[in-house]
Motif scaffolding. Structure first.
Motif, mmCIF file in Angstrom:
data_model
loop_
_atom_site.group_PDB
_atom_site.id
_atom_site.type_symbol
_atom_site.label_atom_id
_atom_site.label_comp_id
_atom_site.label_asym_id
_atom_site.label_seq_id
_atom_site.Cartn_x
_atom_site.Cartn_y
_atom_site.Cartn_z
ATOM 1 N N PHE A 33 -1.611 14.820 3.149
ATOM 2 C CA PHE A 33 -2.220 13.483 3.251
ATOM 3 C C PHE A 33 -1.177 12.453 2.816
ATOM 4 N N HIS A 34 -0.830 11.556 3.727
ATOM 5 C CA HIS A 34 0.147 10.524 3.387
ATOM 6 C C HIS A 34 -0.341 9.127 3.769
ATOM 7 N N GLY A 35 -1.614 8.989 4.143
ATOM 8 C CA GLY A 35 -2.131 7.668 4.473
ATOM 9 C C GLY A 35 -2.682 7.628 5.886
ATOM 10 N N LYS A 50 -0.385 3.563 -5.853
ATOM 11 C CA LYS A 50 -1.576 3.723 -6.695
ATOM 12 C C LYS A 50 -1.360 3.229 -8.137
ATOM 13 N N VAL A 90 5.288 5.122 2.476
ATOM 14 C CA VAL A 90 5.558 6.347 3.238
ATOM 15 C C VAL A 90 6.290 5.989 4.532
ATOM 16 N N GLU A 112 -5.512 15.187 -1.499
ATOM 17 C CA GLU A 112 -6.687 15.110 -0.620
ATOM 18 C C GLU A 112 -7.064 16.476 -0.078
ATOM 19 N N SER A 122 0.843 -1.199 0.000
ATOM 20 C CA SER A 122 0.000 0.000 0.000
ATOM 21 C C SER A 122 0.879 1.250 0.000
ATOM 22 N N GLY A 123 0.258 2.375 -0.342
ATOM 23 C CA GLY A 123 0.989 3.628 -0.374
ATOM 24 C C GLY A 123 1.567 3.995 0.978
ATOM 25 N N VAL A 124 0.739 3.862 2.013
ATOM 26 C CA VAL A 124 1.200 4.312 3.321
ATOM 27 C C VAL A 124 2.375 3.473 3.825
ATOM 28 N N GLU A 158 3.896 16.506 -0.541
ATOM 29 C CA GLU A 158 3.243 16.206 -1.821
ATOM 30 C C GLU A 158 3.529 17.402 -2.744
ATOM 31 N N ILE A 215 2.513 9.461 -4.699
ATOM 32 C CA ILE A 215 1.587 8.326 -4.779
ATOM 33 C C ILE A 215 0.361 8.670 -5.635
ATOM 34 N N GLN A 216 -0.144 9.888 -5.468
ATOM 35 C CA GLN A 216 -1.320 10.276 -6.260
ATOM 36 C C GLN A 216 -0.938 11.179 -7.443
HETATM 37 C C1 LIG Z 1 -3.487 7.575 -1.442
HETATM 38 C C2 LIG Z 1 -2.307 8.263 -0.882
HETATM 39 C C3 LIG Z 1 -1.504 7.680 0.103
HETATM 40 C C4 LIG Z 1 -1.845 6.377 0.778
HETATM 41 O O1 LIG Z 1 -1.923 5.306 -0.098
HETATM 42 P P1 LIG Z 1 -2.682 3.963 0.378
HETATM 43 O O2 LIG Z 1 -2.425 2.988 -0.732
HETATM 44 O O3 LIG Z 1 -4.126 4.314 0.536
HETATM 45 O O4 LIG Z 1 -2.061 3.546 1.657
HETATM 46 C C5 LIG Z 1 -0.378 8.375 0.513
HETATM 47 N N1 LIG Z 1 -0.057 9.559 -0.015
HETATM 48 C C6 LIG Z 1 -0.806 10.157 -0.956
HETATM 49 C C7 LIG Z 1 -0.386 11.475 -1.511
HETATM 50 C C8 LIG Z 1 -1.970 9.540 -1.415
HETATM 51 O O5 LIG Z 1 -2.741 10.147 -2.316
#
Ligand SMILES: *Cc1c(COP(=O)(O)O)cnc(C)c1O
Length: 408
Positions: free
Chosen positions: A147-149, A261, A116, A204, A111-113, A199, A234-235
């Motif tokens: 927003f990082h998770g 993502k 992170v 978000e 996962s993204g987080v 970011e 990630i986004q």
């Molecule tokens: C979605 C997102 C995350 C977290 O990713 P997950 O796969 O939901 O854990 C972290 N940072 C940013 C900028 C995001 O958009």
């Protein structure tokens, strides 16, 4: 139990979900059963144009055939070895990531987080072992409204009250600075600062684009003070903003780049930390890991997903279609529009009214959007969307915002 339900109604599905699932989301009540490209289909066969793309995880479009092929072929061979053994896909993903992005090394997660968290651990250990910060004193700066998770440490440095409420205590060693303000960063850096996590464009938070040159100044400050610049892409990454990475708009290269993502085109959770050798070599065997991280199925999927980004020129498409979409949205005169902002095909429409009812009205017209922060509609269609479909989607927004303005 486990009977095949063929005749279950959409409202029964919603009810099952509400009764037996945790209510940590508030989805629109569209029940999707299949999708292709930029379109999704509900259980009754109605189709909707997807203007969210799973928060940019399906930049390549839903169920992209090339990624599907890579996934099914790999799934027949071997899916999981764990990193206790080597597999024949991981080295190839490493090579592709290096050749495509220029970063020297990568560390795959899911996962993204998790990526992170991995970057935060790398920064702290780099601080102690390379920069020479006293043990346990490393400090990481983050941006306000980040927003990082959703892990405890990551929500611990969120400015969003709801993300934190009830989940403390939180780890120490994080401090917020204003986003888009290089002076604020300069003032916050201390000898114990090991990294600044940011970011390049805040997703978000509502597609907040910082002033031009912000990242360049930030990179300069980080270099001067021997602080790692860590961009969470990630986004924003993999084509979303009209470049492979959003940091390219400022002509910089961060020390650490976090991807997730769209790294899998939405098939499977795949994330990674990309960085220099100096940073990633801080991890020795046993320091960090993940059972599924770097598994052969994930690697095959990610390689195919990256290939689609390059071969279908998704960054270029995003840049071109983004100019068109922004132009059309900015030309709209509706009273409920407070601001339109964005880069590439990643656009926030700030409203003077609540966004949720607007999203519900759009759903009834066959367009799926999701509000962020109450008053912002975020537009992030799959980057493979055709100009005609994009234009149709914008027409629906025009109509709904027009009606909503007329009602004021
Ligand atoms: C979605 C997102 C995350 C977290 O990713 P997950 O796969 O939901 O854990 C972290 N940072 C940013 C900028 C995001 O958009």
């Amino acid at each position: 139990m486990f009977v095949d339900e063929t005749a279950i109604s959409p409202s029964e599905l919603v009810e099952l979900e509400e009764r037996y699932g945790a209510h940590n989301y508030h989805p629109l009540d569209v029940v999707i059963e299949r999708a292709a490209g930029a379109w999704v289909y509900d259980v009754e066969g109605r189709r909707y144009l997807d203007f969210l793309a799973a928060y940019s995880a399906v930049n390549q479009g839903h169920c992209h055939p090339a990624i599907l092929k890579a996934m099914t072929e790999q799934a027949k061979r071997v899916t999981l070895t764990s990193r206790a053994f080597r597999n024949d896909q991981l080295p190839l993903l490493y090579r592709d990531l290096h050749e495509m992005t220029g970063f020297e090394m990568a560390l795959p997660m899911n996962s993204g987080v998790e990526a992170v968290e991995t970057a935060l651990k790398a920064a702290r250990k780099w601080g102690e072992t390379v920069k020479g910060v006293p043990v346990g004193q490393g400090e990481i700066l983050v941006a306000a409204n980040n927003f990082h998770g959703r892990t405890i440490s990551v929500v611990g440095f969120s400015s969003e009250t709801q993300y934190r409420a009830g989940f403390g205590p939180f780890p120490a060693g994080f401090r917020q600075v204003a986003f888009g303000d290089a002076e604020a960063l300069r003032e916050a850096i201390t000898p114990n600062t090991v990294a600044f996590l940011v970011e390049p464009i805040q997703g978000e938070a509502g597609i907040i684009v910082p002033p031009a040159g912000y990242l360049r100044q930030t990179a300069q400050l980080c270099r001067e003070h021997n602080v790692l610049l860590m961009c969470d892409e990630i986004q924003s990454g993999l084509g979303r903003t009209g470049k492979l990475f959003a940091f390219e708009h400022d002509g910089i290269r961060p020390d650490v780049c976090i991807v997730g993502k769209a790294l899998s085109g939405g098939f499977y959770p795949v994330s990674a930390v990309l960085a220099s050798r100096e940073v990633l070599r801080v991890f020795a065997p046993g320091d960090h890991g993940s059972t599924f991280g770097g598994n052969p199925l994930a690697c095959a999927v990610a390689r195919a997903a990256l290939r689609v980004v390059v071969e279908e020129q998704l960054s270029e498409r995003s840049a071109e279609l983004g100019v068109y979409a922004l132009e059309r949205l900015r030309a709209m005169q509706h009273k409920v529009i407070a601001e339109v902002r964005g880069k590439g095909l990643w656009i926030g429409i700030e409203l003077t009214v609540k966004a949720r009812p607007i999203c519900e009205a759009l759903e009834r017209r066959g367009l799926l959007c999701k509000e962020t922060h109450d008053t912002v509609i975020r537009l992030a269609p799959p980057l493979v969307i055709s100009r005609e479909d994009l234009a149709w989607g914008i027409d629906q927004i025009d109509a709904v915002l027009g009606q909503s303005s007329a009602g004021l």
